[in-house]
Scaffold this motif. Sequence first.
Motif, PDB file in Angstrom:
ATOM      1  N   VAL A 158       0.250  -5.748  10.249  1.00  0.00           N
ATOM      2  CA  VAL A 158       1.856  -5.613  10.396  1.00  0.00           C
ATOM      3  C   VAL A 158       2.038  -4.082   9.637  1.00  0.00           C
ATOM      4  O   VAL A 158       1.443  -3.906   8.680  1.00  0.00           O
ATOM      5  CB  VAL A 158       2.329  -6.744   9.440  1.00  0.00           C
ATOM      6  N   ASP A 159       2.636  -3.352  10.690  1.00  0.00           N
ATOM      7  CA  ASP A 159       2.866  -1.981   9.893  1.00  0.00           C
ATOM      8  C   ASP A 159       4.242  -1.801   9.474  1.00  0.00           C
ATOM      9  O   ASP A 159       5.124  -2.365  10.223  1.00  0.00           O
ATOM     10  CB  ASP A 159       2.721  -0.853  11.087  1.00  0.00           C
ATOM     11  N   HIS A 160       4.574  -1.223   8.152  1.00  0.00           N
ATOM     12  CA  HIS A 160       5.834  -0.953   7.751  1.00  0.00           C
ATOM     13  C   HIS A 160       6.075   0.493   7.267  1.00  0.00           C
ATOM     14  O   HIS A 160       5.125   1.045   7.185  1.00  0.00           O
ATOM     15  CB  HIS A 160       6.159  -1.977   6.702  1.00  0.00           C
ATOM     16  N   ASP A 161       7.463   0.804   7.136  1.00  0.00           N
ATOM     17  CA  ASP A 161       7.806   1.981   6.596  1.00  0.00           C
ATOM     18  C   ASP A 161       7.362   2.217   5.050  1.00  0.00           C
ATOM     19  O   ASP A 161       7.974   1.331   4.193  1.00  0.00           O
ATOM     20  CB  ASP A 161       9.003   2.314   6.999  1.00  0.00           C
ATOM     21  N   HIS A 162       6.537   2.974   4.709  1.00  0.00           N
ATOM     22  CA  HIS A 162       6.290   2.947   3.430  1.00  0.00           C
ATOM     23  C   HIS A 162       7.303   3.909   2.598  1.00  0.00           C
ATOM     24  O   HIS A 162       6.972   3.721   1.333  1.00  0.00           O
ATOM     25  CB  HIS A 162       4.967   3.791   3.330  1.00  0.00           C
ATOM     26  N   ARG A 163       8.295   4.506   3.236  1.00  0.00           N
ATOM     27  CA  ARG A 163       9.259   5.090   2.479  1.00  0.00           C
ATOM     28  C   ARG A 163      10.158   4.018   1.986  1.00  0.00           C
ATOM     29  O   ARG A 163      10.926   4.230   1.183  1.00  0.00           O
ATOM     30  CB  ARG A 163       9.825   6.071   3.222  1.00  0.00           C
ATOM     31  N   CYS A 164      10.401   3.056   2.629  1.00  0.00           N
ATOM     32  CA  CYS A 164      11.118   1.868   2.354  1.00  0.00           C
ATOM     33  C   CYS A 164      10.501   1.115   1.172  1.00  0.00           C
ATOM     34  O   CYS A 164      11.094   0.922   0.162  1.00  0.00           O
ATOM     35  CB  CYS A 164      11.373   1.127   3.499  1.00  0.00           C
ATOM     36  N   CYS A 165       9.209   0.709   1.545  1.00  0.00           N
ATOM     37  CA  CYS A 165       8.545  -0.253   0.716  1.00  0.00           C
ATOM     38  C   CYS A 165       7.305   0.536   0.252  1.00  0.00           C
ATOM     39  O   CYS A 165       6.318   0.643   1.318  1.00  0.00           O
ATOM     40  CB  CYS A 165       8.414  -1.598   1.257  1.00  0.00           C
ATOM     41  N   PRO A 166       7.160   1.019  -0.987  1.00  0.00           N
ATOM     42  CA  PRO A 166       5.620   1.643  -1.046  1.00  0.00           C
ATOM     43  C   PRO A 166       4.612   0.594  -0.837  1.00  0.00           C
ATOM     44  O   PRO A 166       4.588  -0.535  -0.880  1.00  0.00           O
ATOM     45  CB  PRO A 166       5.603   1.984  -2.547  1.00  0.00           C
ATOM     46  N   VAL A 167       3.332   1.199  -0.553  1.00  0.00           N
ATOM     47  CA  VAL A 167       2.099   0.151  -0.143  1.00  0.00           C
ATOM     48  C   VAL A 167       2.184  -0.699  -1.332  1.00  0.00           C
ATOM     49  O   VAL A 167       2.203  -0.479  -2.537  1.00  0.00           O
ATOM     50  CB  VAL A 167       0.809   0.993  -0.058  1.00  0.00           C
ATOM     51  N   PRO A 168       1.512  -1.997  -1.110  1.00  0.00           N
ATOM     52  CA  PRO A 168       1.055  -2.623   0.121  1.00  0.00           C
ATOM     53  C   PRO A 168       2.106  -3.709   0.648  1.00  0.00           C
ATOM     54  O   PRO A 168       1.723  -4.495   1.340  1.00  0.00           O
ATOM     55  CB  PRO A 168      -0.261  -3.233  -0.139  1.00  0.00           C
ATOM     56  N   ARG A 169       3.367  -3.873  -0.084  1.00  0.00           N
ATOM     57  CA  ARG A 169       4.100  -4.893   0.428  1.00  0.00           C
ATOM     58  C   ARG A 169       5.274  -4.278   1.191  1.00  0.00           C
ATOM     59  O   ARG A 169       5.487  -3.189   1.045  1.00  0.00           O
ATOM     60  CB  ARG A 169       4.727  -5.489  -0.830  1.00  0.00           C
ATOM     61  N   SER A 170       6.015  -5.170   1.983  1.00  0.00           N
ATOM     62  CA  SER A 170       7.250  -4.921   2.694  1.00  0.00           C
ATOM     63  C   SER A 170       8.119  -5.896   2.468  1.00  0.00           C
ATOM     64  O   SER A 170       8.022  -7.268   2.213  1.00  0.00           O
ATOM     65  CB  SER A 170       6.964  -4.715   4.117  1.00  0.00           C
ATOM     66  N   CYS A 171       9.632  -5.233   2.560  1.00  0.00           N
ATOM     67  CA  CYS A 171      10.624  -6.134   2.345  1.00  0.00           C
ATOM     68  C   CYS A 171      11.024  -7.172   3.466  1.00  0.00           C
ATOM     69  O   CYS A 171      11.759  -8.184   3.525  1.00  0.00           O
ATOM     70  CB  CYS A 171      11.969  -5.631   1.868  1.00  0.00           C
ATOM     71  N   GLY A 172      10.194  -6.707   4.686  1.00  0.00           N
ATOM     72  CA  GLY A 172      10.399  -7.451   5.823  1.00  0.00           C
ATOM     73  C   GLY A 172      11.524  -6.880   6.776  1.00  0.00           C
ATOM     74  O   GLY A 172      11.073  -6.989   7.972  1.00  0.00           O
ATOM     75  N   ARG A 173      12.238  -6.056   6.251  1.00  0.00           N
ATOM     76  CA  ARG A 173      13.309  -5.262   7.046  1.00  0.00           C
ATOM     77  C   ARG A 173      12.579  -4.033   7.623  1.00  0.00           C
ATOM     78  O   ARG A 173      13.086  -3.481   8.725  1.00  0.00           O
ATOM     79  CB  ARG A 173      14.558  -4.867   6.145  1.00  0.00           C
ATOM     80  N   CYS A 174      11.569  -3.498   6.874  1.00  0.00           N
ATOM     81  CA  CYS A 174      11.170  -2.192   7.476  1.00  0.00           C
ATOM     82  C   CYS A 174       9.972  -2.343   8.234  1.00  0.00           C
ATOM     83  O   CYS A 174       8.954  -1.445   8.479  1.00  0.00           O
ATOM     84  CB  CYS A 174      10.777  -1.348   6.081  1.00  0.00           C
ATOM     85  N   VAL A 175       9.536  -3.607   8.622  1.00  0.00           N
ATOM     86  CA  VAL A 175       8.479  -3.518   9.695  1.00  0.00           C
ATOM     87  C   VAL A 175       8.860  -3.048  10.999  1.00  0.00           C
ATOM     88  O   VAL A 175       9.701  -3.289  11.608  1.00  0.00           O
ATOM     89  CB  VAL A 175       8.319  -5.276  10.069  1.00  0.00           C
ATOM     90  N   ARG A 176       7.698  -2.204  11.345  1.00  0.00           N
ATOM     91  CA  ARG A 176       7.821  -1.316  12.551  1.00  0.00           C
ATOM     92  C   ARG A 176       7.030  -1.864  13.643  1.00  0.00           C
ATOM     93  O   ARG A 176       7.461  -1.911  14.875  1.00  0.00           O
ATOM     94  CB  ARG A 176       7.487   0.069  12.240  1.00  0.00           C
ATOM     95  N   GLY A 177       5.888  -2.566  13.646  1.00  0.00           N
ATOM     96  CA  GLY A 177       5.150  -3.094  14.494  1.00  0.00           C
ATOM     97  C   GLY A 177       3.963  -3.711  14.116  1.00  0.00           C
ATOM     98  O   GLY A 177       3.596  -3.603  13.117  1.00  0.00           O
ATOM     99  N   LEU A 178       3.034  -3.976  15.096  1.00  0.00           N
ATOM    100  CA  LEU A 178       1.792  -4.232  14.771  1.00  0.00           C
ATOM    101  C   LEU A 178       0.712  -3.292  15.463  1.00  0.00           C
ATOM    102  O   LEU A 178       0.878  -2.911  16.349  1.00  0.00           O
ATOM    103  CB  LEU A 178       1.364  -5.658  15.364  1.00  0.00           C
ATOM    104  N   LEU A 179       0.020  -3.211  14.538  1.00  0.00           N
ATOM    105  CA  LEU A 179      -1.285  -2.087  14.647  1.00  0.00           C
ATOM    106  C   LEU A 179      -2.641  -2.370  14.661  1.00  0.00           C
ATOM    107  O   LEU A 179      -2.839  -3.440  13.765  1.00  0.00           O
ATOM    108  CB  LEU A 179      -1.035  -0.696  13.798  1.00  0.00           C
ATOM    109  N   CYS A 180      -3.589  -1.986  15.408  1.00  0.00           N
ATOM    110  CA  CYS A 180      -5.053  -2.214  14.861  1.00  0.00           C
ATOM    111  C   CYS A 180      -5.192  -1.532  13.616  1.00  0.00           C
ATOM    112  O   CYS A 180      -4.573  -0.539  13.195  1.00  0.00           O
ATOM    113  CB  CYS A 180      -6.018  -1.768  16.153  1.00  0.00           C
ATOM    114  N   ASN A 181      -6.369  -1.926  13.263  1.00  0.00           N
ATOM    115  CA  ASN A 181      -6.690  -1.425  11.818  1.00  0.00           C
ATOM    116  C   ASN A 181      -7.018   0.035  11.924  1.00  0.00           C
ATOM    117  O   ASN A 181      -6.775   0.849  10.858  1.00  0.00           O
ATOM    118  CB  ASN A 181      -8.068  -2.185  11.313  1.00  0.00           C
TER     119      ASN A 181
END
Length: 338
Positions: free
Chosen positions: A180-203
């Motif tokens: 799960v890729d998220h915007d790190h400006r919204c949520c600093p690594v490594p957690r996400s609030c769930g709203r800033c999820v951008r998409g799914l990426l390979c490692n």
Amino acid sequence: MFGTEDWTGRPVCRQGECTEPAVIAGQWCPGHALGRLRRDLERPEPKTTFKRGATARVCAAGHGCQYPAVGSSGLCGRHERQMERWGRTTPIAQRRPRGAALLRDAQGRKQCSVCLTWQELGAYAASPVQADGLQPRCKGCVRFATYHVTPERYAALVEAQGGVCGLCGQRDSSGRDLTVDHDHRCCPVPRSCGRCVRGLLCNRCNVGLGRFQDSPEMLRAAAAYLTFWSAQPPRRVPAEPPKPRGRRWPKFRLTDEEYARTVAAQGGSCAVCRREPGRRSLSVDHDHRCCATTPACGTCVRGLLCTSCNTGLSHFNEDAELIIRTAEYVEAHMIVCT
Ligand SMILES: [Zn+2]
Ligand SMILES: [Zn+2]
Ligand SMILES: [Zn+2]
Ligand SMILES: [Zn+2]
Ligand SMILES: [Zn+2]
Ligand SMILES: [Zn+2]
Ligand SMILES: [Zn+2]
Ligand SMILES: [Zn+2]
């Protein structure tokens, strides 16, 4: 004595010679019920330890009980005791017994320590520190704890992307689930609030994106760097330069003298991100399509990069188009997220 009634027809306490009316659960007088309760509370948790790979069935008591069944009753130890004592079962707090991570049910599945569902072993990420080599939490529970993405939402994202990475369009090369890729400006690594999820990426893409700090400017600079060098003629390697040649000669056919000249030409900073490399010296970058491994031929040497940009390029397979797409991906999500 159990089952006897006093002269009014009421059941009496089943404890020994007690003749008090059994007003608690139809079996005990208040005094003896309290005594039993105290003894129950003082009794330590059952210390069940399971052998690796032991098979288990789930307790048949209902009440959402997920403890493994023991013996022939089909009940867990605590519900079995309830049944013996009260003739019925009640809900009990669900704490897993010690060693439960090693249990497998009849289908070889393992129980998640959070959602308590029994799932195929593939639903657990590897973890060398665990006794069974698997994480106690299922991937779905880990994902929710980390990114606030429910299993349903994750499945929908996988489906929407056709099961491949949102950037390179490949499955994960190591066979792992897409990250799960998220915007790190919204949520600093490594957690996400769930709203800033951008998409799914390979490692690989996910790590590559991190190397360029989710920055469209840095990504575009990296793509421009690759495009520039793809238009350059091969570097001329001096056949027999004067000694000393320095430590980069064997790997890149680059003398200390030429390295120093290139550092000066780049203003002492990385050719992509333009930052000074700190205590580590700039790395020599070469075209891996020419020389997949070092020692490189030397004609494919490009510029000097910081470690971060160097590994970032390799994670994107030195593919300028992929890097441009990545910059556009970050920019497209900025509108939603900033
Ligand atoms: Zn009694
Ligand atoms: Zn039970
Ligand atoms: Zn779970
Ligand atoms: Zn990818
Ligand atoms: Zn967020
Ligand atoms: Zn956000
Ligand atoms: Zn750099
Ligand atoms: Zn080469």
